[in-house]
Design an enzyme around this catalytic site. Structure first.
Site, short mmCIF file in Angstrom:
data_model
loop_
_atom_site.label_atom_id
_atom_site.label_comp_id
_atom_site.label_asym_id
_atom_site.label_seq_id
_atom_site.Cartn_x
_atom_site.Cartn_y
_atom_site.Cartn_z
N CYS A 22 1.08 -1.29 0.00
CA CYS A 22 -0.02 0.08 -0.04
C CYS A 22 0.87 1.19 0.04
CB CYS A 22 -0.97 -0.01 1.24
SG CYS A 22 -1.77 1.44 1.69
N CYS A 25 0.06 3.89 2.74
CA CYS A 25 0.55 3.59 3.88
C CYS A 25 1.95 3.80 4.12
CB CYS A 25 0.30 2.05 4.04
SG CYS A 25 -1.43 1.12 4.04
#
Length: 120
Positions: A22, A25
């Site tokens: 991600c 993230c």
């Protein structure tokens, strides 16, 4: 291990539900470390790929998702997609609210599940 790290920790604890694939993230991870240091708060990183049970238990459907826990119970949630300044404001507000409940957390960032070692 979740019980030991989050439920057994002095409140509040900010949980960062993330995934290694991600990009958002990874982008916010350094900001979260700085926020933890500035607020003298505890942040734990929970890899959703390794902790599917926890992701399901707390209904995490998108990453990154930030949650604030007080005595093991989720008290606030910020879903994916927030810019860094909004994350800082949200974490500051939620940590401050929960500190007023009588908590004195230590600043600590931990890697959850893979080793629970202190990262900072």
């Amino acid at each position: 291990m979740f019980t030991e790290v989050v439920e057994g920790a002095p409140p509040p604890v900010v949980a960062d539900f993330w995934a290694p694939w991600c990009a958002p993230c990874l982008r916010i991870s350094l900001a979260l470390e700085r926020i933890a240091a500035d607020l003298a708060s505890r942040i734990v990183n929970i890899n959703v790929d390794d902790a599917a049970g926890l992701s399901g238990k707390f209904d995490v459907r998108h990453v990154p998702t930030l949650m604030v826990f007080h005595r093991g119970e989720p008290v606030a949630r910020l879903p994916a997609g927030a810019p860094a300044d909004q994350i800082r404001a949200w974490v500051t507000e939620k940590v401050t609210e929960n500190k007023r409940r009588g908590a004195r957390p230590d600043h600590e960032v931990r890697c959850f599940l893979c080793c629970s070692r202190r990262l900072r």
